[in-house]
Design a protein around this motif. Structure first.
Motif, PDB file in Angstrom:
ATOM      1  N   ILE A 115     -32.280  48.588  -8.863  1.00  0.00           N
ATOM      2  CA  ILE A 115     -31.925  47.168  -8.955  1.00  0.00           C
ATOM      3  C   ILE A 115     -30.416  47.005  -9.034  1.00  0.00           C
ATOM      4  N   THR A 116     -29.771  47.908  -9.771  1.00  0.00           N
ATOM      5  CA  THR A 116     -28.315  47.822  -9.889  1.00  0.00           C
ATOM      6  C   THR A 116     -27.644  47.998  -8.537  1.00  0.00           C
ATOM      7  N   GLY A 117     -28.148  48.969  -7.758  1.00  0.00           N
ATOM      8  CA  GLY A 117     -27.580  49.185  -6.432  1.00  0.00           C
ATOM      9  C   GLY A 117     -27.763  47.983  -5.516  1.00  0.00           C
ATOM     10  N   ILE A 118     -28.940  47.322  -5.623  1.00  0.00           N
ATOM     11  CA  ILE A 118     -29.186  46.136  -4.799  1.00  0.00           C
ATOM     12  C   ILE A 118     -28.211  45.025  -5.154  1.00  0.00           C
ATOM     13  N   VAL A 119     -28.044  44.805  -6.470  1.00  0.00           N
ATOM     14  CA  VAL A 119     -27.134  43.737  -6.906  1.00  0.00           C
ATOM     15  C   VAL A 119     -25.704  44.033  -6.471  1.00  0.00           C
ATOM     16  N   ILE A 120     -25.300  45.306  -6.616  1.00  0.00           N
ATOM     17  CA  ILE A 120     -23.930  45.669  -6.216  1.00  0.00           C
ATOM     18  C   ILE A 120     -23.748  45.503  -4.704  1.00  0.00           C
ATOM     19  N   SER A 121     -24.740  45.932  -3.930  1.00  0.00           N
ATOM     20  CA  SER A 121     -24.635  45.810  -2.474  1.00  0.00           C
ATOM     21  C   SER A 121     -24.519  44.356  -2.046  1.00  0.00           C
ATOM     22  N   LEU A 122     -25.361  43.490  -2.626  1.00  0.00           N
ATOM     23  CA  LEU A 122     -25.296  42.068  -2.288  1.00  0.00           C
ATOM     24  C   LEU A 122     -23.967  41.460  -2.718  1.00  0.00           C
ATOM     25  N   GLY A 123     -23.518  41.825  -3.916  1.00  0.00           N
ATOM     26  CA  GLY A 123     -22.252  41.276  -4.409  1.00  0.00           C
ATOM     27  C   GLY A 123     -21.068  41.694  -3.556  1.00  0.00           C
ATOM     28  N   VAL A 124     -21.036  42.984  -3.204  1.00  0.00           N
ATOM     29  CA  VAL A 124     -19.925  43.467  -2.370  1.00  0.00           C
ATOM     30  C   VAL A 124     -19.975  42.823  -0.988  1.00  0.00           C
ATOM     31  N   GLY A 125     -21.181  42.716  -0.417  1.00  0.00           N
ATOM     32  CA  GLY A 125     -21.302  42.097   0.902  1.00  0.00           C
ATOM     33  C   GLY A 125     -20.841  40.650   0.905  1.00  0.00           C
ATOM     34  N   ILE A 126     -21.262  39.880  -0.104  1.00  0.00           N
ATOM     35  CA  ILE A 126     -20.849  38.471  -0.185  1.00  0.00           C
ATOM     36  C   ILE A 126     -19.350  38.358  -0.397  1.00  0.00           C
TER      37      ILE A 126
ATOM     38  N   LEU B 173     -15.388  32.805  16.799  1.00  0.00           N
ATOM     39  CA  LEU B 173     -15.863  34.093  17.294  1.00  0.00           C
ATOM     40  C   LEU B 173     -15.715  35.182  16.233  1.00  0.00           C
ATOM     41  N   LEU B 174     -14.553  35.236  15.592  1.00  0.00           N
ATOM     42  CA  LEU B 174     -14.325  36.253  14.561  1.00  0.00           C
ATOM     43  C   LEU B 174     -15.260  36.055  13.378  1.00  0.00           C
ATOM     44  N   ASN B 175     -15.494  34.808  12.985  1.00  0.00           N
ATOM     45  CA  ASN B 175     -16.417  34.548  11.878  1.00  0.00           C
ATOM     46  C   ASN B 175     -17.830  35.020  12.213  1.00  0.00           C
ATOM     47  N   SER B 176     -18.257  34.787  13.448  1.00  0.00           N
ATOM     48  CA  SER B 176     -19.600  35.225  13.852  1.00  0.00           C
ATOM     49  C   SER B 176     -19.706  36.744  13.830  1.00  0.00           C
ATOM     50  N   ILE B 177     -18.676  37.427  14.361  1.00  0.00           N
ATOM     51  CA  ILE B 177     -18.711  38.887  14.395  1.00  0.00           C
ATOM     52  C   ILE B 177     -18.727  39.461  12.986  1.00  0.00           C
ATOM     53  N   VAL B 178     -17.845  38.946  12.120  1.00  0.00           N
ATOM     54  CA  VAL B 178     -17.774  39.446  10.738  1.00  0.00           C
ATOM     55  C   VAL B 178     -19.075  39.163  10.006  1.00  0.00           C
ATOM     56  N   GLY B 179     -19.642  37.965  10.203  1.00  0.00           N
ATOM     57  CA  GLY B 179     -20.889  37.632   9.529  1.00  0.00           C
ATOM     58  C   GLY B 179     -22.031  38.561   9.923  1.00  0.00           C
ATOM     59  N   VAL B 180     -22.151  38.860  11.210  1.00  0.00           N
ATOM     60  CA  VAL B 180     -23.216  39.756  11.668  1.00  0.00           C
ATOM     61  C   VAL B 180     -23.015  41.164  11.128  1.00  0.00           C
ATOM     62  N   LEU B 181     -21.781  41.674  11.188  1.00  0.00           N
ATOM     63  CA  LEU B 181     -21.514  43.033  10.708  1.00  0.00           C
ATOM     64  C   LEU B 181     -21.794  43.153   9.216  1.00  0.00           C
ATOM     65  N   VAL B 182     -21.315  42.192   8.426  1.00  0.00           N
ATOM     66  CA  VAL B 182     -21.540  42.247   6.974  1.00  0.00           C
ATOM     67  C   VAL B 182     -23.028  42.144   6.654  1.00  0.00           C
ATOM     68  N   ALA B 183     -23.743  41.266   7.362  1.00  0.00           N
ATOM     69  CA  ALA B 183     -25.175  41.105   7.106  1.00  0.00           C
ATOM     70  C   ALA B 183     -25.944  42.381   7.436  1.00  0.00           C
ATOM     71  N   VAL B 184     -25.622  43.024   8.552  1.00  0.00           N
ATOM     72  CA  VAL B 184     -26.332  44.244   8.948  1.00  0.00           C
ATOM     73  C   VAL B 184     -26.056  45.379   7.963  1.00  0.00           C
ATOM     74  N   ILE B 185     -24.778  45.588   7.620  1.00  0.00           N
ATOM     75  CA  ILE B 185     -24.432  46.682   6.707  1.00  0.00           C
ATOM     76  C   ILE B 185     -25.017  46.436   5.320  1.00  0.00           C
ATOM     77  N   THR B 186     -24.942  45.201   4.826  1.00  0.00           N
ATOM     78  CA  THR B 186     -25.506  44.888   3.503  1.00  0.00           C
ATOM     79  C   THR B 186     -27.013  45.105   3.491  1.00  0.00           C
ATOM     80  N   THR B 187     -27.693  44.687   4.555  1.00  0.00           N
ATOM     81  CA  THR B 187     -29.147  44.881   4.633  1.00  0.00           C
ATOM     82  C   THR B 187     -29.505  46.364   4.606  1.00  0.00           C
ATOM     83  N   MET B 188     -28.726  47.198   5.290  1.00  0.00           N
ATOM     84  CA  MET B 188     -28.991  48.636   5.286  1.00  0.00           C
ATOM     85  C   MET B 188     -28.864  49.216   3.880  1.00  0.00           C
ATOM     86  N   TYR B 189     -27.824  48.814   3.145  1.00  0.00           N
ATOM     87  CA  TYR B 189     -27.653  49.325   1.782  1.00  0.00           C
ATOM     88  C   TYR B 189     -28.757  48.823   0.854  1.00  0.00           C
ATOM     89  N   VAL B 190     -29.179  47.579   1.031  1.00  0.00           N
ATOM     90  CA  VAL B 190     -30.263  47.049   0.201  1.00  0.00           C
ATOM     91  C   VAL B 190     -31.565  47.803   0.460  1.00  0.00           C
TER      92      VAL B 190
END
Length: 226
Positions: free
Chosen positions: A17-28, A82-99
């Motif tokens: 649970i701690t890892g999930i919270v940290i991953s979500l917090g860092v991603g956001i 365009l940059l916001n879309s790219i950053v949003g997709v990358l952060v969402a994918v990486i955060t989901t993998m860590y979760v």
């Protein structure tokens, strides 16, 4: 001989649970910081900042040369979105993998499936990807913008709107043309240079070529009759 039950050992579930919270917090946090930075850069570019005019930024000067206010704002908004879309997709994918990893889910098969799906989509949407990439470079390099008079292999007209996939042009006869960015192989911008209209010169056609000898023959006959 006494029978004693084996000690009860709790098997770790692997869920952190701690890892999930940290991953979500860092991603956001990364997403918020990146969005703030992109927003500040877009506003600076739209307002005509002098930051990129320094000597060590000469390489980026062609893409960020001084433009009129509307053009700067349009390009800044497009690039920022365009940059916001790219950053949003990358952060969402990486955060989901860590979760998923912290949920003790084996993501190797998932990554394989996503890779195969991505290859299939890439083959099926090659033209779409080509249009988007062309639109990105057209915007960054400022090849043309809204209000410019451009000349392509298909049409000559005024750019009314432009996106990452389609450029809409109004031709001289009033027709609206929708040009896919990936299909624009060459374009001339009459608004950026010192364009001078070429005067219409009558082109010699087959009839002209055939009538020239006949005219010369008539002139010869008239001289002989005199």
């Amino acid at each position: 001989m006494s029978l004693t039950p084996p000690p009860l050992t709790s098997q770790p579930s692997g869920v952190s649970i701690t890892g999930i919270v940290i991953s979500l917090g860092v991603g956001i946090a990364i997403w918020l910081v990146a969005t703030f930075v992109i927003s500040r850069i877009s506003k600076r570019v739209a307002s005509g900042t002098n930051f990129f005019k320094k000597p060590h930024f000469k390489w980026v000067a062609p893409a960020l040369r001084a433009l009129d206010h509307e053009r700067r704002v349009q390009r800044a908004e497009t690039i920022g979105s365009l940059l916001n879309s790219i950053v949003g997709v990358l952060v969402a994918v990486i955060t989901t993998m860590y979760v998923l990893q912290n949920l003790d889910i084996n993501i190797a098969p998932l990554l394989t499936s996503v890779g195969i799906l991505g290859i299939a989509i890439g083959f099926g949407a090659q033209q779409l990807i080509r249009d988007f990439l062309a639109g990105i470079f057209i915007t960054i390099e400022d090849q043309y913008g809204i209000g410019d008079v451009i000349e392509t292999s298909e049409v000559v007209g005024v750019v009314e709107s432009m996106g990452l996939r389609i450029t809409r042009v109004r031709s001289e006869d009033g027709a609206i043309w929708y040009l896919r960015n990936g299909e624009i192989l060459r374009v001339g911008n009459r608004s950026q240079g010192s364009y001078v209209p070429v005067p219409d010169v009558p082109v010699a056609g087959p009839d002209t070529a055939l009538s020239a000898p006949a005219t010369e023959a008539k002139k010869t006959e008239q001289k002989a009759g005199e």
